[in-house]
Motif scaffolding. Structure first.
Motif, short mmCIF file in Angstrom:
data_model
loop_
_atom_site.label_atom_id
_atom_site.label_comp_id
_atom_site.label_asym_id
_atom_site.label_seq_id
_atom_site.Cartn_x
_atom_site.Cartn_y
_atom_site.Cartn_z
N ALA A 86 0.82 -1.21 0.00
CA ALA A 86 0.00 0.00 0.00
C ALA A 86 0.86 1.26 0.00
O ALA A 86 0.48 2.26 -0.62
CB ALA A 86 -0.93 0.01 1.21
N GLU A 87 2.00 1.21 0.64
CA GLU A 87 2.84 2.39 0.80
C GLU A 87 3.23 3.04 -0.54
O GLU A 87 3.02 4.24 -0.72
CB GLU A 87 4.09 2.02 1.61
CG GLU A 87 4.77 3.21 2.23
CD GLU A 87 5.85 2.75 3.20
OE1 GLU A 87 7.02 3.00 2.90
OE2 GLU A 87 5.50 2.14 4.23
N PRO A 88 3.77 2.30 -1.51
CA PRO A 88 4.11 2.93 -2.79
C PRO A 88 2.95 3.01 -3.77
O PRO A 88 3.12 3.38 -4.92
CB PRO A 88 5.22 2.03 -3.35
CG PRO A 88 4.90 0.68 -2.80
CD PRO A 88 4.30 0.94 -1.43
N GLY A 89 1.75 2.62 -3.33
CA GLY A 89 0.58 2.71 -4.20
C GLY A 89 0.36 1.50 -5.09
O GLY A 89 -0.30 1.61 -6.11
N LEU A 90 0.88 0.34 -4.73
CA LEU A 90 0.70 -0.86 -5.54
C LEU A 90 -0.71 -1.43 -5.42
O LEU A 90 -1.15 -2.17 -6.28
CB LEU A 90 1.72 -1.93 -5.15
CG LEU A 90 3.18 -1.58 -5.42
CD1 LEU A 90 4.09 -2.68 -4.90
CD2 LEU A 90 3.42 -1.37 -6.91
N ILE A 91 -1.39 -1.09 -4.34
CA ILE A 91 -2.77 -1.52 -4.16
C ILE A 91 -3.62 -0.31 -3.80
O ILE A 91 -3.13 0.65 -3.22
CB ILE A 91 -2.92 -2.62 -3.08
CG1 ILE A 91 -2.35 -2.16 -1.74
CG2 ILE A 91 -2.28 -3.90 -3.53
CD1 ILE A 91 -2.56 -3.14 -0.61
#
Length: 103
Positions: A17-22
């Motif tokens: 979630a941190e780098p925006g993968l989900i």
């Protein structure tokens, strides 16, 4: 709500979630309800805008594999020459966890 992922690893989910993968995380039992909420939200938008946006995204998904296939095959072949690949194959055949080198 308890965060879960395909591997049921909470820290993995948070890392993704941190780098925006989900974009969304929900409990397994809530997934149908959450998907329906998103579908209703999309359906409430102007029909032609949604249709054309979907066509644009689908066009990109259909052409992207052709654009990256050669690079993907090249990287895959290069990966097979690494210590990590040999370690993974050995660990699999010997039924133990692999020990990968840190880059």
């Amino acid at each position: 709500m308890d965060a879960t992922s395909a591997t049921s690893c909470r820290s993995c989910t948070l890392e993704a979630a941190e780098p925006g993968l989900i974009n969304y995380v929900c409990a397994k039992e809530d997934i149908v309800t959450e998907v329906r909420k998103i579908a209703v939200e999309i359906a409430a938008n102007p029909g032609w805008a949604v249709r054309w946006s979907k066509a644009t995204v689908n066009k990109q998904f259909k052409t992207q594999p052709d654009q990256i296939l050669l690079l993907s095959i090249t990287y895959e072949a290069a990966t097979m020459m690494t210590h990590d690949y040999k370690e993974a194959a050995t660990a699999f055949s010997e039924r133990h966890e692999p020990e990968f080198k840190v880059l």
